[in-house]
Design a protein around this motif. Sequence first.
Motif, PDB file in Angstrom:
ATOM      1  N   LEU A 123       0.849  -1.196   0.000  1.00  0.00           N
ATOM      2  CA  LEU A 123       0.000   0.000   0.000  1.00  0.00           C
ATOM      3  C   LEU A 123       0.883   1.245   0.000  1.00  0.00           C
ATOM      4  O   LEU A 123       0.713   2.154  -0.816  1.00  0.00           O
ATOM      5  N   GLY A 129       1.781   7.518   2.620  1.00  0.00           N
ATOM      6  CA  GLY A 129       1.800   6.523   3.695  1.00  0.00           C
ATOM      7  C   GLY A 129       0.470   6.520   4.420  1.00  0.00           C
ATOM      8  O   GLY A 129      -0.467   5.839   4.012  1.00  0.00           O
ATOM      9  N   ILE A 155       7.855  -2.399   1.878  1.00  0.00           N
ATOM     10  CA  ILE A 155       6.946  -3.546   1.793  1.00  0.00           C
ATOM     11  C   ILE A 155       7.562  -4.802   2.416  1.00  0.00           C
ATOM     12  O   ILE A 155       8.530  -5.366   1.895  1.00  0.00           O
ATOM     13  N   LYS A 197      17.264  -1.057   6.731  1.00  0.00           N
ATOM     14  CA  LYS A 197      16.536  -0.391   7.824  1.00  0.00           C
ATOM     15  C   LYS A 197      17.256  -0.575   9.159  1.00  0.00           C
ATOM     16  O   LYS A 197      18.206  -1.353   9.236  1.00  0.00           O
ATOM     17  N   CYS A 199      15.680  -1.530  12.079  1.00  0.00           N
ATOM     18  CA  CYS A 199      14.874  -2.341  12.998  1.00  0.00           C
ATOM     19  C   CYS A 199      14.493  -3.616  12.246  1.00  0.00           C
ATOM     20  O   CYS A 199      14.736  -3.716  11.040  1.00  0.00           O
ATOM     21  N   VAL A 357       4.638   2.879  14.467  1.00  0.00           N
ATOM     22  CA  VAL A 357       4.489   3.233  13.048  1.00  0.00           C
ATOM     23  C   VAL A 357       3.523   2.296  12.324  1.00  0.00           C
ATOM     24  O   VAL A 357       2.677   2.744  11.548  1.00  0.00           O
ATOM     25  N   GLU A 363      -0.752   8.646  15.589  1.00  0.00           N
ATOM     26  CA  GLU A 363      -1.697   9.747  15.323  1.00  0.00           C
ATOM     27  C   GLU A 363      -2.894   9.267  14.497  1.00  0.00           C
ATOM     28  O   GLU A 363      -4.022   9.735  14.708  1.00  0.00           O
ATOM     29  N   ILE A 364      -2.636   8.359  13.573  1.00  0.00           N
ATOM     30  CA  ILE A 364      -3.751   7.860  12.743  1.00  0.00           C
ATOM     31  C   ILE A 364      -4.752   7.109  13.623  1.00  0.00           C
ATOM     32  O   ILE A 364      -5.970   7.220  13.452  1.00  0.00           O
TER      33      ILE A 364
HETATM   34  C1  LIG Z   1       9.631  -1.804   8.741  1.00  0.00           C
HETATM   35  C2  LIG Z   1       8.374  -1.370   8.067  1.00  0.00           C
HETATM   36  C3  LIG Z   1       7.581  -2.305   7.403  1.00  0.00           C
HETATM   37  C4  LIG Z   1       6.432  -1.891   6.723  1.00  0.00           C
HETATM   38  N1  LIG Z   1       5.684  -2.813   6.019  1.00  0.00           N
HETATM   39  C5  LIG Z   1       4.682  -2.381   5.197  1.00  0.00           C
HETATM   40  C6  LIG Z   1       3.982  -3.274   4.327  1.00  0.00           C
HETATM   41  O1  LIG Z   1       4.212  -4.487   4.340  1.00  0.00           O
HETATM   42  N2  LIG Z   1       3.064  -2.770   3.479  1.00  0.00           N
HETATM   43  C7  LIG Z   1       2.756  -1.445   3.431  1.00  0.00           C
HETATM   44  O2  LIG Z   1       1.925  -1.050   2.623  1.00  0.00           O
HETATM   45  N3  LIG Z   1       3.380  -0.567   4.265  1.00  0.00           N
HETATM   46  C8  LIG Z   1       4.331  -1.002   5.134  1.00  0.00           C
HETATM   47  N4  LIG Z   1       4.975  -0.127   5.972  1.00  0.00           N
HETATM   48  C9  LIG Z   1       4.634   1.273   5.896  1.00  0.00           C
HETATM   49  C10 LIG Z   1       3.872   1.829   7.095  1.00  0.00           C
HETATM   50  O3  LIG Z   1       2.572   1.325   7.075  1.00  0.00           O
HETATM   51  C11 LIG Z   1       3.959   3.344   6.962  1.00  0.00           C
HETATM   52  O4  LIG Z   1       5.295   3.715   7.285  1.00  0.00           O
HETATM   53  C12 LIG Z   1       2.972   4.051   7.870  1.00  0.00           C
HETATM   54  O5  LIG Z   1       1.663   3.855   7.376  1.00  0.00           O
HETATM   55  C13 LIG Z   1       3.248   5.558   7.932  1.00  0.00           C
HETATM   56  O6  LIG Z   1       3.391   6.113   6.675  1.00  0.00           O
HETATM   57  P1  LIG Z   1       4.656   7.048   6.334  1.00  0.00           P
HETATM   58  O7  LIG Z   1       5.872   6.324   6.754  1.00  0.00           O
HETATM   59  O8  LIG Z   1       4.554   7.480   4.923  1.00  0.00           O
HETATM   60  O9  LIG Z   1       4.501   8.281   7.300  1.00  0.00           O
HETATM   61  P2  LIG Z   1       3.595   9.590   7.040  1.00  0.00           P
HETATM   62  O10 LIG Z   1       2.207   9.188   6.701  1.00  0.00           O
HETATM   63  O11 LIG Z   1       4.307  10.485   6.108  1.00  0.00           O
HETATM   64  O12 LIG Z   1       3.622  10.221   8.495  1.00  0.00           O
HETATM   65  C14 LIG Z   1       4.716  10.978   9.020  1.00  0.00           C
HETATM   66  C15 LIG Z   1       4.286  11.527  10.377  1.00  0.00           C
HETATM   67  O13 LIG Z   1       3.144  12.380  10.206  1.00  0.00           O
HETATM   68  C16 LIG Z   1       2.104  11.956  11.054  1.00  0.00           C
HETATM   69  N5  LIG Z   1       0.789  12.177  10.437  1.00  0.00           N
HETATM   70  C17 LIG Z   1       0.366  11.787   9.197  1.00  0.00           C
HETATM   71  N6  LIG Z   1      -0.912  12.125   9.005  1.00  0.00           N
HETATM   72  C18 LIG Z   1      -1.325  12.746  10.146  1.00  0.00           C
HETATM   73  C19 LIG Z   1      -2.566  13.312  10.594  1.00  0.00           C
HETATM   74  N7  LIG Z   1      -3.656  13.296   9.821  1.00  0.00           N
HETATM   75  N8  LIG Z   1      -2.599  13.869  11.825  1.00  0.00           N
HETATM   76  C20 LIG Z   1      -1.513  13.883  12.631  1.00  0.00           C
HETATM   77  N9  LIG Z   1      -0.313  13.358  12.276  1.00  0.00           N
HETATM   78  C21 LIG Z   1      -0.244  12.783  11.059  1.00  0.00           C
HETATM   79  C22 LIG Z   1       2.329  10.474  11.268  1.00  0.00           C
HETATM   80  O14 LIG Z   1       1.668   9.994  12.426  1.00  0.00           O
HETATM   81  C23 LIG Z   1       3.843  10.423  11.350  1.00  0.00           C
HETATM   82  O15 LIG Z   1       4.259  10.728  12.647  1.00  0.00           O
HETATM   83  C24 LIG Z   1       6.071  -0.532   6.726  1.00  0.00           C
HETATM   84  C25 LIG Z   1       6.851   0.397   7.448  1.00  0.00           C
HETATM   85  C26 LIG Z   1       7.972  -0.012   8.105  1.00  0.00           C
HETATM   86  C27 LIG Z   1       8.801   1.003   8.845  1.00  0.00           C
END
Ligand SMILES: Cc1cc2nc3c(=O)[nH]c(=O)nc-3n(C[C@H](O)[C@H](O)[C@H](O)COP(=O)(O)OP(=O)(O)OC[C@H]3O[C@@H](n4cnc5c(N)ncnc54)[C@H](O)[C@@H]3O)c2cc1C
Length: 378
Positions: A123, A129, A155, A197, A199, A357, A363-364
């Motif tokens: 996704l 994100g 992913i 990464k 972690c 995360v 926050e979400i």
């Molecule tokens: C090790 C690892 C494995 C993962 N595996 C998968 C996977 O298998 N498949 C997949 O699809 N994804 C995966 N993810 C992605 C993970 O789901 C996303 O990192 C997560 O959804 C956050 O998105 P972002 O990193 O783009 O952060 P962002 O969405 O850019 O957020 C950055 C910051 O802004 C804050 N923020 C965003 N929107 C708001 C709001 N409306 N109000 C207040 N604060 C807000 C967030 O809380 C965060 O602190 C993985 C991530 C990691 C680190």
Amino acid sequence: MWHLTEEQEMIQKTVRDWAAAKLAPQAERFEHEKHFSVELYKEFAALGFPGIRYPEALGGGDGGILDMCIWVKELARVLPGFAISASVACGLGAKMLGYGTEAQKERFLKPTVEGEMIGAFGLTEPNAGSDATNLETRAVRDGDDWVINGAKTFITNGNIADYILVSAKTDPSTKNAISIFIVPKDTPGMTTAPIDKNCWFSSDTALITFDNCRLPADALLGPLHGGLKLLTDNLNEGRVTYAAHCYGIAEGCFDGALEYVHQRTAFGQRIADFQNTQFKLAEMKMKLDLAWTYIMRAAAEVEANPDANVTASICKNYAAQISEEIAREARHLLGGYGCMNEYAVGRLSRDVFVAEVGEGTREINYRVIWKALTRKHT
Ligand SMILES: Cc1cc2nc3c(=O)[nH]c(=O)nc-3n(C[C@H](O)[C@H](O)[C@H](O)COP(=O)(O)OP(=O)(O)OC[C@H]3O[C@@H](n4cnc5c(N)ncnc54)[C@H](O)[C@@H]3O)c2cc1C
């Protein structure tokens, strides 16, 4: 209600024994080599756990959410990276396959339930994100085929999966017009690359690019433009299971610290004999019990009502929060040894940051809770 059934006690014991015998001795090597052991996953899968949440007709165990929580937390208390890859291999993506045609279920879901195939779900994108509707990956119809262009990042299992469920916009003029496609590994036009990464070293994480990746019509999973529903239908269960993963890390840290303070001495007494240590460990135990009790409640509630989003968000956020707190305190109780790979507490506490995360950031999940609180005032 607040106790495990005999069968659940058996799941817990079986996985705990397996993890102690098979996973713990290799944990440091997997972390050092930074890879998810597909071989060991298949060995684990042969015990039947990946299929626990799936119907017997598919070769599954017909079990509940809590049954899955138990095996996930038991793996996470030993090696969180392995646990996350294992739970993703048969988790959210595979659950979405339940919306597929009989042919799709036969080809992808059945072997996943049996532990023969590993799944991944894509996704997140470099520019999208938390705001999933902002994704830039596009799928365009070309004759009978679909052509995908775009990129997915972070992913889990992306480099080793047998198939990846990829979300893509199928009508760029509509924000929610997202569809899910099943992309088998080695499909021309799809490239995967490992991400370095800090972690979950024992899990696999990929950047995936789609360059005119051509798929047959039957790669579409569920209704056209209906991908968000597939995702949200399974989101709450994913959050509860992820909470169990966070809890497992916390429990592993707690157990490690409790043992250590009874062995280490300073100023002529065991570290355990300082009242500060006793209060810390008592506080950690209190948090653990509250988190586990809430996981049990949330598992039952989401099973009865998959839309129980507030309960799922509270469950995930609380488990993530206390796992960070407990990991930090446990590590501190080990003094300098908390920074050494010799003790599992150091390794486990390194993996705790990502708790806040995954499955919706802190926050979400607060946003979900707030929306429910404010509904009648708007
Ligand atoms: C090790 C690892 C494995 C993962 N595996 C998968 C996977 O298998 N498949 C997949 O699809 N994804 C995966 N993810 C992605 C993970 O789901 C996303 O990192 C997560 O959804 C956050 O998105 P972002 O990193 O783009 O952060 P962002 O969405 O850019 O957020 C950055 C910051 O802004 C804050 N923020 C965003 N929107 C708001 C709001 N409306 N109000 C207040 N604060 C807000 C967030 O809380 C965060 O602190 C993985 C991530 C990691 C680190």
